[in-house]
Design a protein around this motif. Structure first.
Motif, PDB file in Angstrom:
ATOM      1  N   LYS A   1       0.826  -1.200   0.000  1.00 26.14           N
ATOM      2  CA  LYS A   1       0.000   0.000   0.000  1.00 26.14           C
ATOM      3  C   LYS A   1       0.867   1.259   0.000  1.00 26.14           C
ATOM      4  CE  LYS A   1      -4.113  -1.996   2.130  1.00 26.14           C
ATOM      5  NZ  LYS A   1      -3.687  -3.389   2.018  1.00 26.14           N
ATOM      6  N   PHE A   2       0.490   2.217  -0.860  1.00 25.18           N
ATOM      7  CA  PHE A   2       1.195   3.494  -0.916  1.00 25.18           C
ATOM      8  C   PHE A   2       0.232   4.583  -1.343  1.00 25.18           C
ATOM      9  CE2 PHE A   2       1.189   2.328  -5.324  1.00 25.18           C
ATOM     10  CZ  PHE A   2       1.274   3.501  -6.045  1.00 25.18           C
ATOM     11  N   VAL A   3       0.646   5.846  -1.164  1.00 30.12           N
ATOM     12  CA  VAL A   3      -0.142   6.991  -1.616  1.00 30.12           C
ATOM     13  C   VAL A   3       0.782   7.946  -2.362  1.00 30.12           C
ATOM     14  CG1 VAL A   3      -1.827   6.837   0.257  1.00 30.12           C
ATOM     15  CG2 VAL A   3       0.226   8.249   0.556  1.00 30.12           C
ATOM     16  N   VAL A   4       0.175   8.766  -3.214  1.00 32.04           N
ATOM     17  CA  VAL A   4       0.900   9.848  -3.881  1.00 32.04           C
ATOM     18  C   VAL A   4       0.425  11.149  -3.258  1.00 32.04           C
ATOM     19  CG1 VAL A   4       1.389  10.992  -6.059  1.00 32.04           C
ATOM     20  CG2 VAL A   4       1.092   8.511  -6.010  1.00 32.04           C
ATOM     21  N   ILE A   5       1.349  11.932  -2.748  1.00 31.69           N
ATOM     22  CA  ILE A   5       1.006  13.157  -2.021  1.00 31.69           C
ATOM     23  C   ILE A   5       0.530  14.222  -3.016  1.00 31.69           C
ATOM     24  CG2 ILE A   5       1.848  14.911  -0.427  1.00 31.69           C
ATOM     25  CD1 ILE A   5       1.706  12.048   0.708  1.00 31.69           C
ATOM     26  N   PRO A   6      -0.707  14.736  -2.865  1.00 39.05           N
ATOM     27  CA  PRO A   6      -1.251  15.675  -3.853  1.00 39.05           C
ATOM     28  C   PRO A   6      -0.753  17.110  -3.732  1.00 39.05           C
ATOM     29  CG  PRO A   6      -2.882  15.215  -2.165  1.00 39.05           C
ATOM     30  CD  PRO A   6      -1.701  14.327  -1.873  1.00 39.05           C
ATOM     31  N   MET A   7      -0.194  17.486  -2.577  1.00 42.61           N
ATOM     32  CA  MET A   7       0.315  18.849  -2.400  1.00 42.61           C
ATOM     33  C   MET A   7       1.327  18.856  -1.266  1.00 42.61           C
ATOM     34  SD  MET A   7      -2.948  20.636  -0.438  1.00 42.61           S
ATOM     35  CE  MET A   7      -2.018  22.032   0.204  1.00 42.61           C
ATOM     36  N   ASP A   8       2.158  19.895  -1.216  1.00 41.15           N
ATOM     37  CA  ASP A   8       3.137  20.002  -0.136  1.00 41.15           C
ATOM     38  C   ASP A   8       2.413  19.940   1.210  1.00 41.15           C
ATOM     39  OD1 ASP A   8       4.787  20.400  -2.254  1.00 41.15           O
ATOM     40  OD2 ASP A   8       5.387  22.442  -1.724  1.00 41.15           O
ATOM     41  N   THR A   9       2.903  19.111   2.103  1.00 39.64           N
ATOM     42  CA  THR A   9       2.220  18.972   3.386  1.00 39.64           C
ATOM     43  C   THR A   9       3.184  18.430   4.436  1.00 39.64           C
ATOM     44  OG1 THR A   9       0.234  18.095   4.468  1.00 39.64           O
ATOM     45  CG2 THR A   9       1.409  16.605   2.990  1.00 39.64           C
ATOM     46  N   GLN A  10       2.672  18.205   5.632  1.00 35.61           N
ATOM     47  CA  GLN A  10       3.462  17.675   6.734  1.00 35.61           C
ATOM     48  C   GLN A  10       3.198  16.181   6.903  1.00 35.61           C
ATOM     49  OE1 GLN A  10       5.719  19.373   8.712  1.00 35.61           O
ATOM     50  NE2 GLN A  10       5.392  21.056   7.266  1.00 35.61           N
ATOM     51  N   LEU A  11       4.232  15.437   7.212  1.00 38.32           N
ATOM     52  CA  LEU A  11       4.097  14.005   7.450  1.00 38.32           C
ATOM     53  C   LEU A  11       3.113  13.735   8.587  1.00 38.32           C
ATOM     54  CD1 LEU A  11       5.203  11.168   6.694  1.00 38.32           C
ATOM     55  CD2 LEU A  11       6.882  11.464   8.533  1.00 38.32           C
TER      56      LEU A  11
ATOM     57  N   LEU B   1       0.285  15.058   9.258  1.00 38.05           N
ATOM     58  CA  LEU B   1      -1.105  14.966   8.794  1.00 38.05           C
ATOM     59  C   LEU B   1      -1.393  13.595   8.189  1.00 38.05           C
ATOM     60  CD1 LEU B   1      -1.752  18.455   7.131  1.00 38.05           C
ATOM     61  CD2 LEU B   1      -2.512  17.644   9.356  1.00 38.05           C
ATOM     62  N   ILE B   2      -0.455  13.089   7.399  1.00 33.88           N
ATOM     63  CA  ILE B   2      -0.631  11.768   6.803  1.00 33.88           C
ATOM     64  C   ILE B   2      -0.614  10.700   7.893  1.00 33.88           C
ATOM     65  CG2 ILE B   2       0.220  10.165   5.057  1.00 33.88           C
ATOM     66  CD1 ILE B   2      -0.696  12.889   3.984  1.00 33.88           C
ATOM     67  N   SER B   3       0.244  10.886   8.873  1.00 32.31           N
ATOM     68  CA  SER B   3       0.327   9.959   9.994  1.00 32.31           C
ATOM     69  C   SER B   3      -1.007   9.850  10.722  1.00 32.31           C
ATOM     70  CB  SER B   3       1.421  10.428  10.968  1.00 32.31           C
ATOM     71  OG  SER B   3       1.346   9.740  12.197  1.00 32.31           O
ATOM     72  N   LYS B   4      -1.633  10.995  10.977  1.00 26.97           N
ATOM     73  CA  LYS B   4      -2.919  11.000  11.690  1.00 26.97           C
ATOM     74  C   LYS B   4      -4.041  10.448  10.829  1.00 26.97           C
ATOM     75  CE  LYS B   4      -1.588  14.805  14.704  1.00 26.97           C
ATOM     76  NZ  LYS B   4      -1.708  16.252  14.994  1.00 26.97           N
ATOM     77  N   LYS B   5      -4.016  10.744   9.534  1.00 25.44           N
ATOM     78  CA  LYS B   5      -5.070  10.246   8.650  1.00 25.44           C
ATOM     79  C   LYS B   5      -5.117   8.727   8.633  1.00 25.44           C
ATOM     80  CE  LYS B   5      -6.467   9.896   3.771  1.00 25.44           C
ATOM     81  NZ  LYS B   5      -7.911   9.951   3.975  1.00 25.44           N
ATOM     82  N   PHE B   6      -3.951   8.085   8.548  1.00 30.63           N
ATOM     83  CA  PHE B   6      -3.913   6.636   8.404  1.00 30.63           C
ATOM     84  C   PHE B   6      -3.631   5.905   9.713  1.00 30.63           C
ATOM     85  CE2 PHE B   6      -3.021   8.148   4.067  1.00 30.63           C
ATOM     86  CZ  PHE B   6      -4.057   7.494   3.416  1.00 30.63           C
TER      87      PHE B   6
ATOM     88  N   TRP C   1       9.978   3.386   7.025  1.00 33.26           N
ATOM     89  CA  TRP C   1       9.598   2.640   5.822  1.00 33.26           C
ATOM     90  C   TRP C   1       9.973   3.379   4.543  1.00 33.26           C
ATOM     91  CZ3 TRP C   1       4.009   1.647   7.972  1.00 33.26           C
ATOM     92  CH2 TRP C   1       4.065   0.641   8.943  1.00 33.26           C
ATOM     93  N   ASN C   2      10.004   4.730   4.622  1.00 34.63           N
ATOM     94  CA  ASN C   2      10.268   5.535   3.429  1.00 34.63           C
ATOM     95  C   ASN C   2      11.641   6.200   3.445  1.00 34.63           C
ATOM     96  OD1 ASN C   2       7.512   5.690   1.797  1.00 34.63           O
ATOM     97  ND2 ASN C   2       7.004   5.753   3.983  1.00 34.63           N
ATOM     98  N   GLU C   3      12.470   5.836   4.431  1.00 30.87           N
ATOM     99  CA  GLU C   3      13.827   6.374   4.557  1.00 30.87           C
ATOM    100  C   GLU C   3      13.832   7.915   4.506  1.00 30.87           C
ATOM    101  OE1 GLU C   3      13.377   4.148   1.812  1.00 30.87           O
ATOM    102  OE2 GLU C   3      14.253   2.287   2.583  1.00 30.87           O
ATOM    103  N   LEU C   4      12.953   8.523   5.316  1.00 33.79           N
ATOM    104  CA  LEU C   4      12.851   9.979   5.358  1.00 33.79           C
ATOM    105  C   LEU C   4      13.688  10.512   6.510  1.00 33.79           C
ATOM    106  CD1 LEU C   4       8.988  10.363   4.817  1.00 33.79           C
ATOM    107  CD2 LEU C   4      10.792  10.597   3.101  1.00 33.79           C
ATOM    108  N   ASP C   5      14.219  11.731   6.333  1.00 32.31           N
ATOM    109  CA  ASP C   5      14.985  12.345   7.415  1.00 32.31           C
ATOM    110  C   ASP C   5      14.319  13.617   7.918  1.00 32.31           C
ATOM    111  OD1 ASP C   5      15.394  14.010   5.273  1.00 32.31           O
ATOM    112  OD2 ASP C   5      17.549  13.641   5.117  1.00 32.31           O
ATOM    113  N   GLY C   6      13.057  13.841   7.518  1.00 29.84           N
ATOM    114  CA  GLY C   6      12.325  15.019   7.966  1.00 29.84           C
ATOM    115  C   GLY C   6      10.831  14.831   7.785  1.00 29.84           C
ATOM    116  N   GLY C   7      10.077  15.793   8.298  1.00 30.78           N
ATOM    117  CA  GLY C   7       8.620  15.687   8.266  1.00 30.78           C
ATOM    118  C   GLY C   7       7.953  16.426   7.126  1.00 30.78           C
ATOM    119  N   GLU C   8       8.739  16.953   6.178  1.00 35.39           N
ATOM    120  CA  GLU C   8       8.168  17.692   5.048  1.00 35.39           C
ATOM    121  C   GLU C   8       7.940  16.743   3.874  1.00 35.39           C
ATOM    122  OE1 GLU C   8       7.407  20.927   4.877  1.00 35.39           O
ATOM    123  OE2 GLU C   8       8.111  21.455   6.883  1.00 35.39           O
ATOM    124  N   LEU C   9       6.744  16.794   3.299  1.00 29.87           N
ATOM    125  CA  LEU C   9       6.428  16.017   2.107  1.00 29.87           C
ATOM    126  C   LEU C   9       6.112  16.960   0.964  1.00 29.87           C
ATOM    127  CD1 LEU C   9       4.109  13.271   3.660  1.00 29.87           C
ATOM    128  CD2 LEU C   9       6.494  13.013   2.977  1.00 29.87           C
TER     129      LEU C   9
END
Length: 349
Positions: free
Chosen positions: A245-255, A257-262, A272-280
């Motif tokens: 399962k994955f999503v494509v981020i539709p606009m610049d946002t904060q991780l 918000l996605i964390s709370k949604k799912f 899981w996504n090898e991120l080093d910050g909360g900006e998407l």
């Protein structure tokens, strides 16, 4: 006043968290009015139409549905003169019908059943007997899967789609709200239902009289609305590499918000996504579960500007495994046109 906006944020995010992963429910809420319309015109049970749409599109996620607005997998046939697209189904690059909007697909599905001799016996059945219709479709040769009828029946009963066999186009919204009471205060959902005659009560927020303060508060409200619309537009997809399962981020946002949604912790999403910050950023690919150790393709040639992380996300492969397969140092980036190994290790030179 600050507390009011905090409450608004919590309400919006908690509702979207409650709807996480529910692709089938989102599909039903959006397309049930079309199925009921078709039932009134062609006497096909709305439950059957919706169940077939759910099954064919994977809850609205299929390539045919998203690109061609084709919700029932109807192929071109000799009598089709409209737009088409190639799609691999029973055979590679088969011809499928393309519609301007999903409503056309729903009507074409009705005509497909109503105007072909194979299905004439279906219309002798009780319109509210979805089980008989499901078995009738299988008997008429609509699908080759021997369990097709039982799969449709399971979809109908699991999602209570039989409720739509007992409503009409004027009352369908009430049926949806009865089945999904949490939607009653969702203005975004209400606006999406083109046939809706029910208007939700607008939220009232007390703001100071001063114009400057009012403008600031209105800006905050608009920001909340934009975030809510963005979250509502995100669809969970299944990656070709193992169906992850994955999503494509539709606009610049904060991780966050996605964390709370799912309902997934930020730390897991970052791992899981090898991120080093909360900006998407817009069009970022974000996996909602751990990626695979290898790809579904053997190799890939990089394009201009692509990083190893880009390739990792594109093919759903853990970044560390990708570096290991290609005998590259972690952090090293590929050249344009470099052959990247996705399954086996790069041969030693």
């Amino acid at each position: 006043m600050k507390s009011i906006f905090c409450i608004l944020s919590i309400l919006i995010l908690s509702k979207f968290q409650a709807q996480s992963w529910k692709n089938d429910e989102q599909y039903i809420q959006k397309f049930a009015p079309y199925a009921v319309e078709e039932m009134e015109k062609y006497k096909i049970p709305a439950s059957i139409t919706l169940a077939q749409g759910l099954l064919e599109t994977g809850g609205g996620q299929s390539r045919l549905a998203q690109i061609g607005n084709n919700h029932f997998g109807i192929k071109c046939k000799e009598d089709w003169t409209g737009k088409t697209m190639k799609h691999t189904d029973d055979a590679p690059n088969e011809c499928f019908r393309v519609y301007d909007d999903p409503r056309e697909s729903y009507e074409d599905h009705s005509k497909f059943l109503a105007y072909r001799q194979y299905y004439v016996n279906l219309f002798k059945l009780d319109m509210k007997d979805y089980k008989a219709w499901a078995h009738g479709l299988k008997k008429a040769g609509y699908a080759t899967n021997p369990r097709y009828a039982y799969i449709l029946i399971d979809k109908i009963e699991k999602n209570r789609l039989y409720e739509f066999d007992n409503t009409n186009s004027k009352e369908v919204l009430y049926t949806i709200l009865k089945m999904y009471p949490n939607l009653e205060s969702d203005r975004i959902f209400m606006a999406q239902l083109e046939q809706s005659k029910v208007k939700p009560k607008p939220a009232t927020v007390t703001v100071p009289y001063e114009q400057t303060s009012y403008a600031k508060q209105q800006q905050k409200v608009n920001q909340l609305k934009t975030s809510a619309e963005m979250l509502n537009s995100i669809l969970v997809k299944n990656h070709p590499n193992g169906g992850r399962k994955f999503v494509v981020i539709p606009m610049d946002t904060q991780l966050s918000l996605i964390s709370k949604k799912f309902g997934i912790s930020e730390s897991k999403l970052m791992k899981w996504n090898e991120l080093d910050g909360g900006e998407l950023m817009r069009n970022d690919i974000l996996f909602l579960e751990s990626k695979a150790s290898s790809g579904n393709l053997a190799t890939y040639k990089t394009k201009v500007g692509e990083t190893m992380h880009d390739v990792s996300q594109k093919f759903g492969i853990k970044l560390s495994k990708l570096y290991s397969k290609n005998r590259m140092e972690y952090g090293e980036q590929p050249r344009v046109g470099q052959l990247i190994y996705l399954q086996s290790k790069k041969p030693r030179s």
